[in-house]
Write an enzyme that holds these catalytic residues in place. Sequence first.
Site, PDB file in Angstrom:
ATOM      1  CB  CYS A 145      -0.936  -0.021   1.205  1.00 46.76           C
ATOM      2  SG  CYS A 145      -1.996   1.420   1.271  1.00 46.76           S
ATOM      3  CB  CYS A 148      -0.768   2.548   3.958  1.00 47.86           C
ATOM      4  SG  CYS A 148      -2.287   1.908   3.278  1.00 47.86           S
ATOM      5  CG  ASP A 149       2.970   1.367   4.548  1.00 46.53           C
ATOM      6  OD1 ASP A 149       2.344   1.883   5.483  1.00 46.53           O
ATOM      7  OD2 ASP A 149       2.870   0.169   4.243  1.00 46.53           O
TER       8      ASP A 149
END
Length: 444
Positions: A145, A148-149
């Site tokens: 992701c 997300c990261d």
Amino acid sequence: MGAAEVARTEPIVILGGGIGALTSAIYLGRAGFSPLVIEGRLPGGLLTQSHLVQNWPGEMEINGLELTEKIRAQAEANGAQLISAEVIGVDFSKRPLIITTRSLDGSEETLNIRAESCIIAMGTEPNYLHVPGEKEFWGKGVTNCAVCDGSLYKDQVVGVVGGGDAAVLEALYLSNIARKVYVFVRKGSLRAVEEKRVAFLKQTPNVEFLYNTTVEEIQGDGNQVTGVLLKEAGKKRELALDGVFLAIGSTPNSKLFQKALKLDSKGYIVRTKDQQTSLKGVYAVGDIVDPIYKQAISAAGDGAKAALQAQDYISEKLGPMAHVTSPPKQEKAPVSHEVIEIVSVEQFEEELANSSIPIAVDFYATWCGPCKRIAPTFAASADTLAGKVRFLKVNVDRVTPLSNSYNVRAMPTMILFDASGAETERGVGPVPITQMLKQLHVDQ
Ligand SMILES: Cc1cc2nc3c(=O)[nH]c(=O)nc-3n(C[C@H](O)[C@H](O)[C@H](O)COP(=O)(O)OP(=O)(O)OC[C@H]3O[C@@H](n4cnc5c(N)ncnc54)[C@H](O)[C@@H]3O)c2cc1C
């Protein structure tokens, strides 16, 4: 099954919390039902992982999380009851249907829900490479992701594995953050269909495509990823990297229905007419039935059709006013937790130095969907364990030096410190964090 029973039989229950499920919920809500929506571990679904949606009608471009939050709010405003739980079993062998759920609020309570009809919208699970190092460095440089990261890889070197639209989107997102982005494509060309994005990505100076290339191993130093072993046109070579982002397709979340419904050879739920499955009164929508298109708009279209079909089924079976039996939504009692927001490294150091009890720290980002999911559980634990454990949260975009110094490589990450300020345990992702919090309740 040993689960608590709900006495009442729901007319229609929706399994999943992505675009497909939420669209069904809006339609059913507007038709006077108050459908239960069992959201699972990713409220809003996969689209929350897209930083840039450009093909949703009516929005030139919109962040996926923002879009799904709007749709969730619309479902709730129309009477849907969103439940933070996952489906762990079904018994469709008799009527009413039984859906067994496990709560995701930290209590892990199980419940048997009886339903006349249900709509399955549980989407797909991302695929993994299954190469050495992947499991070992998951959350320590390996992720699936970028939204997300990605921000944790500022000015670093990363690799994206895959050749479809998701890989293109991940690479595009990362190209704005990382110093260099490699895209490892197994075949000799991309299979992405979003031509405009592909053309743009190919002109992006810090992006390099490596075709006919597979990742054979993910290498690291014990703490984090340091590189990959590649096989390029038969020859092996090592490449130094800080992060590996997987975008290699997905598998339908249909295992629970193997006995109950007809599935195809790849596990997609088979439909007999529109969204109707092999069992009357059970409908399936979105990516879980769709081996080809896998688009938000097609999941939404399926969701609308399934809702209309389910309504017809219920009216036929129970009469036109059947939905009136749905009860009003039950509000949960508010919790009076205390989670301290850390705004500087100094404040954090003071907290560590002065605490005589263990400290749990949630490293999060405002745009990270899974972080939002874990936040209520974290807050509820802060309430229950007040005086026994201190609960802090760190916005990684706000106090970046802190997340860097603790080598936070994926979100959400929770780190536990003992009373002397030493790190004792670390969890990455909602499931490990929920387990850590559960264990904290046992230990304290
Ligand atoms: C990075 C990325 C970018 C994308 N960008 C776009 C784009 O720009 N445009 C576009 O049209 N599409 C895009 N897509 C595809 C789009 O996200 C999907 O097609 C869409 O989300 C499918 O919706 P769905 O409702 O079928 O399933 P999902 O969105 O996958 O939702 C599945 C839901 O089921 C729940 N669930 C799973 N297991 C259980 C269980 N056991 N119990 C209860 N609930 C469960 C999950 O919590 C989740 O809420 C993108 C996908 C990715 C990964």
